[in-house]
Write a protein that holds these residues in place. Structure first.
Motif, PDB file in Angstrom:
ATOM      1  N   GLU B   8      27.518  43.252  21.812  1.00 29.05           N
ATOM      2  CA  GLU B   8      27.173  44.255  20.812  1.00 29.05           C
ATOM      3  C   GLU B   8      27.453  45.646  21.343  1.00 29.05           C
ATOM      4  O   GLU B   8      26.626  46.279  21.971  1.00 29.05           O
ATOM      5  CB  GLU B   8      25.699  44.107  20.425  1.00 29.05           C
ATOM      6  CG  GLU B   8      25.405  42.883  19.588  1.00 29.05           C
ATOM      7  CD  GLU B   8      26.207  42.853  18.294  1.00 29.05           C
ATOM      8  OE1 GLU B   8      26.346  43.936  17.669  1.00 29.05           O
ATOM      9  OE2 GLU B   8      26.693  41.778  17.923  1.00 29.05           O
ATOM     10  N   LYS B   9      28.650  46.082  21.125  1.00 28.83           N
ATOM     11  CA  LYS B   9      28.988  47.413  21.588  1.00 28.83           C
ATOM     12  C   LYS B   9      29.436  48.163  20.360  1.00 28.83           C
ATOM     13  O   LYS B   9      30.487  47.891  19.811  1.00 28.83           O
ATOM     14  CB  LYS B   9      30.096  47.335  22.627  1.00 28.83           C
ATOM     15  CG  LYS B   9      30.277  48.614  23.379  1.00 28.83           C
ATOM     16  CD  LYS B   9      30.968  48.355  24.686  1.00 28.83           C
ATOM     17  CE  LYS B   9      32.407  48.197  24.469  1.00 28.83           C
ATOM     18  NZ  LYS B   9      33.379  49.028  24.899  1.00 28.83           N
ATOM     19  N   LYS B  10      28.655  49.087  19.928  1.00 26.80           N
ATOM     20  CA  LYS B  10      29.028  49.789  18.713  1.00 26.80           C
ATOM     21  C   LYS B  10      30.162  50.740  19.021  1.00 26.80           C
ATOM     22  O   LYS B  10      30.108  51.524  19.951  1.00 26.80           O
ATOM     23  CB  LYS B  10      27.826  50.567  18.173  1.00 26.80           C
ATOM     24  CG  LYS B  10      26.759  49.645  17.633  1.00 26.80           C
ATOM     25  CD  LYS B  10      26.150  50.236  16.382  1.00 26.80           C
ATOM     26  CE  LYS B  10      25.311  49.183  15.684  1.00 26.80           C
ATOM     27  NZ  LYS B  10      24.375  49.755  14.738  1.00 26.80           N
ATOM     28  N   SER B  11      31.204  50.648  18.258  1.00 31.28           N
ATOM     29  CA  SER B  11      32.303  51.566  18.502  1.00 31.28           C
ATOM     30  C   SER B  11      32.385  52.506  17.330  1.00 31.28           C
ATOM     31  O   SER B  11      31.942  52.213  16.245  1.00 31.28           O
ATOM     32  CB  SER B  11      33.574  50.777  18.673  1.00 31.28           C
ATOM     33  OG  SER B  11      33.623  49.787  17.693  1.00 31.28           O
ATOM     34  N   MET B  12      33.060  53.598  17.589  1.00 33.07           N
ATOM     35  CA  MET B  12      32.896  54.717  16.667  1.00 33.07           C
ATOM     36  C   MET B  12      33.202  54.404  15.225  1.00 33.07           C
ATOM     37  O   MET B  12      32.445  54.737  14.362  1.00 33.07           O
ATOM     38  CB  MET B  12      33.642  55.948  17.139  1.00 33.07           C
ATOM     39  CG  MET B  12      34.922  55.907  17.825  1.00 33.07           C
ATOM     40  SD  MET B  12      36.112  54.715  17.811  1.00 33.07           S
ATOM     41  CE  MET B  12      37.460  54.823  17.052  1.00 33.07           C
ATOM     42  N   GLY B  13      34.284  53.726  14.986  1.00 34.57           N
ATOM     43  CA  GLY B  13      34.693  53.551  13.606  1.00 34.57           C
ATOM     44  C   GLY B  13      33.644  52.944  12.706  1.00 34.57           C
ATOM     45  O   GLY B  13      33.687  53.122  11.491  1.00 34.57           O
ATOM     46  N   THR B  14      32.680  52.271  13.286  1.00 36.94           N
ATOM     47  CA  THR B  14      31.816  51.483  12.425  1.00 36.94           C
ATOM     48  C   THR B  14      30.363  51.904  12.472  1.00 36.94           C
ATOM     49  O   THR B  14      29.517  51.264  11.878  1.00 36.94           O
ATOM     50  CB  THR B  14      31.901  50.014  12.832  1.00 36.94           C
ATOM     51  OG1 THR B  14      31.652  49.945  14.217  1.00 36.94           O
ATOM     52  CG2 THR B  14      33.250  49.443  12.521  1.00 36.94           C
ATOM     53  N   ILE B  15      30.080  52.973  13.195  1.00 35.56           N
ATOM     54  CA  ILE B  15      28.679  53.400  13.225  1.00 35.56           C
ATOM     55  C   ILE B  15      28.288  53.897  11.840  1.00 35.56           C
ATOM     56  O   ILE B  15      28.972  54.709  11.236  1.00 35.56           O
ATOM     57  CB  ILE B  15      28.479  54.534  14.250  1.00 35.56           C
ATOM     58  CG1 ILE B  15      28.853  54.032  15.633  1.00 35.56           C
ATOM     59  CG2 ILE B  15      27.057  55.039  14.230  1.00 35.56           C
ATOM     60  CD1 ILE B  15      28.910  55.121  16.663  1.00 35.56           C
ATOM     61  N   THR B  23      26.287  52.473   0.877  1.00 36.55           N
ATOM     62  CA  THR B  23      26.864  51.728   1.986  1.00 36.55           C
ATOM     63  C   THR B  23      27.616  50.518   1.460  1.00 36.55           C
ATOM     64  O   THR B  23      27.748  49.515   2.116  1.00 36.55           O
ATOM     65  CB  THR B  23      25.772  51.280   2.979  1.00 36.55           C
ATOM     66  OG1 THR B  23      24.710  50.743   2.210  1.00 36.55           O
ATOM     67  CG2 THR B  23      25.299  52.404   3.846  1.00 36.55           C
ATOM     68  N   TYR B  28      32.620  51.441   2.946  1.00 38.67           N
ATOM     69  CA  TYR B  28      32.947  50.857   4.241  1.00 38.67           C
ATOM     70  C   TYR B  28      34.459  50.797   4.428  1.00 38.67           C
ATOM     71  O   TYR B  28      34.988  51.184   5.466  1.00 38.67           O
ATOM     72  CB  TYR B  28      32.352  49.444   4.338  1.00 38.67           C
ATOM     73  CG  TYR B  28      32.767  48.724   5.586  1.00 38.67           C
ATOM     74  CD1 TYR B  28      32.133  48.983   6.793  1.00 38.67           C
ATOM     75  CD2 TYR B  28      33.829  47.823   5.568  1.00 38.67           C
ATOM     76  CE1 TYR B  28      32.537  48.352   7.941  1.00 38.67           C
ATOM     77  CE2 TYR B  28      34.239  47.185   6.714  1.00 38.67           C
ATOM     78  CZ  TYR B  28      33.583  47.452   7.898  1.00 38.67           C
ATOM     79  OH  TYR B  28      33.992  46.837   9.045  1.00 38.67           O
TER      80      TYR B  28
END
Lengths: 290, 322
Positions: B8-15, B23, B28
């Motif tokens: 689980e590493k949130k990456s920028m595009g999907t925060i 939403t 999205y």
């Protein structure tokens, strides 16, 4: 007493080093032998006198290989297959791995669908029928397209992109770049290690390919060198094919085969040292964590 | 493998941005559509070249008419399955496949582990690197070349091996033609070609072990061998079991190209494996449907073995692939 000081341990170390020397010899000696055979006189070869030093210097085998039009053509075909295949493959794997390294919707489904193909593939005949049905038979695309995304390599690339530091990409995003621009302008230039490792694997894969060419190509003019080498080694095509004639008279089959082996293997050996420092890292990125 | 990918590493595009009112899927997609554009070509690729052939397996249940659809023309049920299950040649090939794979699993992986352990015992880093680098050279050469070298070295008339045997008074053996030697040659050349490369993963697993464990064991008076048995091997278990499960998946498809290259009429009795059977039936004799049925059968069997091995491994060692 610590084990390091014991006699047994020292003895073990000596034996181990000797064993390693044996391993190294075991790997290298076959090559040395073939190299010697390829340079040796045909009489010496057929009587089995050649060990690791050439006897009766003879360059006929190499002359034949590097002058023969159909062999040269085979080298050219292999170079084309390898270059086109590697480039397309790198491109496809990059555009597939990058999005899948992000937490986008549907990612899990897609990765699962890729994993399935690692364990269950269509099989030889359905794949052949598909290539045939698409009209790709006897073209370069039959060799390149079906194997352009290798699931295992893809997993390694996804893992690599996941470990890529986020903040670089974030600042680029703020500067107004879109993810595609970020991938090609920022991420890829910083991913030389994985690209080098993948390129090596792909180059080796396409260069060594002979079976796909055997089943998908019908025209001998399109055969890559490895398939020609296979035919030379089988011995069938040698006597009555383009290779016959005056050139064969003081040339033993053994030295021709050895020269063919050397000429196709040396390019690979020469590339390895240049990318070597990258690929151990590259392969481990995907493997150990797995 | 999947679990590590799913870290689980949130990456920028999907925060998800706070204060964003809608939403829904539209919002999205507007934010993330670039990723899906990139994925378009790969999706087409997987649909056509990976799942296309899987669907193409319906050919096993349908009769193929030359020049007709690649998916066959008429349903025939299990006719082709019955046909090959009654074919004694198939069962010979089946048995050969199993034996070859079984010996392969039994020998190559432990050899690679052993090699990694021994390489790890070399204290000089330079020497260690040199040995490793040389040991994985053969991994990069073509099977065509490996078999070519084997033929050369084992030739009954001028081969180096037979010359050496001659010196100690043994008659020369035509190894490549001798059915009794086929499996030995197959496995030993596998070991020669891949041990160095296969050991990379084990070597990495060894280097990842916490050195404190060894220090503690040494304090307790454990010698090198005891350390290997009680620390190194247990610590390597996850890697070992995953490598085994992965190679079990390959159980039904032994290195078919290699077998094809080593095949001679006189060793056919032991060198005919399921894949060469499929190749001969399908591509050489154009019995497409029949060969597809054989391929499908062995593919499903292979898959079942992976699932089973994974399940067992999960139960016994608590390590699994998925």
């Amino acid at each position: 007493m610590l084990y390091r000081k014991t006699f047994e341990y020292r003895l073990f170390k000596i034996i181990n080093v000797l064993f390693m020397a044996l391993v190294v010899c075991g790997v290298m000696l076959p090559f040395l032998h073939l190299l010697a055979v390829s340079f040796s006189d045909s009489a010496a070869n057929t009587s089995g006198k050649v060990h690791f030093v050439p006897i009766g210097w003879n360059l006929e085998a190499y002359k034949l290989i590097f002058r023969h039009p159909s062999i040269l053509n085979g080298f050219w075909n292999a170079i084309v297959q390898t270059t086109v295949g590697t480039l397309i493959s790198l491109f496809m794997m990059t555009i597939c791995a990058y999005p899948l390294s992000k937490q986008i919707k549907g990612r899990k489904v897609f990765i699962w669908l890729i994993m399935v193909t690692m364990f269950f593939n269509g099989g030889l005949i359905p794949t052949y029928m598909l290539v045939k049905g698409l009209g790709l038979l006897d073209t370069l695309w039959a060799i390149v397209l079906p194997s352009c995304i290798m699931p295992y390599f893809l997993m390694i690339m996804i893992n690599f992109f996941q470990s890529f530091p986020d903040n670089i990409e974030e600042s680029a995003l703020i500067d107004g770049l879109n993810p595609i621009q970020i991938l090609f302008l920022i991420v890829l230039p910083l991913s030389k290690a994985i690209l080098a490792a993948m390129s090596l694997f792909l180059v080796v894969m396409f260069w060594n390919n002979w079976f796909n060419s055997l089943i998908y190509l019908n025209t001998p003019e399109k055969y890559p060198i490895m398939l020609i080498v296979r035919n030379i080694l089988e011995g069938a095509n040698m006597v009555n094919s383009p290779l016959q004639g005056g050139a064969m008279k003081n040339l033993s089959t053994a030295s021709l085969q050895a020269a063919a082996i050397m000429a196709t293997t040396l390019p690979i050996f020469c590339t390895i040292p240049f990318v070597q420092k990258h690929f151990a890292k590259g392969v481990l990125l995907g493997a150990v964590k797995g | 493998m999947d679990q590590t990918l799913a870290t689980e590493k949130k990456s920028m595009g999907t925060i998800k941005q706070k204060g964003m009112r809608r939403t829904g899927l539209g919002v999205y997609l507007r934010k993330n559509y670039y990723y899906y554009i990139l994925l378009l070509l790969p999706i087409v690729y997987f649909a056509v070249f990976r799942y296309g052939p899987i669907i193409g397996n319906v050919l096993a249940f349908r009769r193929y008419v030359p020049g007709g659809s690649i998916y066959g023309e008429k349903w025939v049920g299990l006719k082709y399955f019955k046909l090959f299950l009654h074919d004694p040649n198939f069962w010979t090939a089946f048995k050969n496949t199993w034996l070859l794979s079984f010996y392969h699993l039994l020998i190559t992986v432990p050899v690679a582990i052993l090699f990694a352990l021994l390489v790890n015992e070399i204290k000089s880093a330079k020497l260690r690197n040199a040995v490793q680098t040389i040991s994985y050279f053969p991994n990069f050469i073509s099977i065509v070349v490996v078999i070519g070298m084997m033929k050369e070295l084992l030739s009954p008339t001028y081969g180096l091996v037979n010359k050496a045997l001659g010196m100690i008074g043994i008659h020369s053996i035509f190894f490549m033609n001798e059915p009794g030697w086929f499996r030995t040659l197959y496995i030993s050349s596998e070991v020669w070609q891949y041990t160095g490369w296969n050991s990379i993963i084990f070597f990495a697993a060894i280097t990842a072990i916490d050195p404190q464990l060894y220090e503690a064991a040494e304090m307790d008076g454990a010698g090198r061998l005891k350390q290997i048995i009680h620390i190194t091997i247990p610590q390597m278990m996850p890697t070992i079991s995953i490598v085994y499960i992965l190679s079990l998946g390959q159980l039904m498809n032994v290195a078919f190209e290699k077998v094809l290259l080593m095949y001679t009429p006189s060793n056919s009795q032991v060198s005919d494996v399921v894949e060469t059977f499929v190749y001969r039936m399908g591509l050489e004799s154009s019995n497409y449907s029949f060969a597809t049925a054989v391929g499908l059968f062995s593919g499903i069997l292979g898959l079942a073995i992976v699932v089973m091995a994974n399940y067992l491994s999960k139960k016994v060692t608590r390590h699994s692939l998925y």
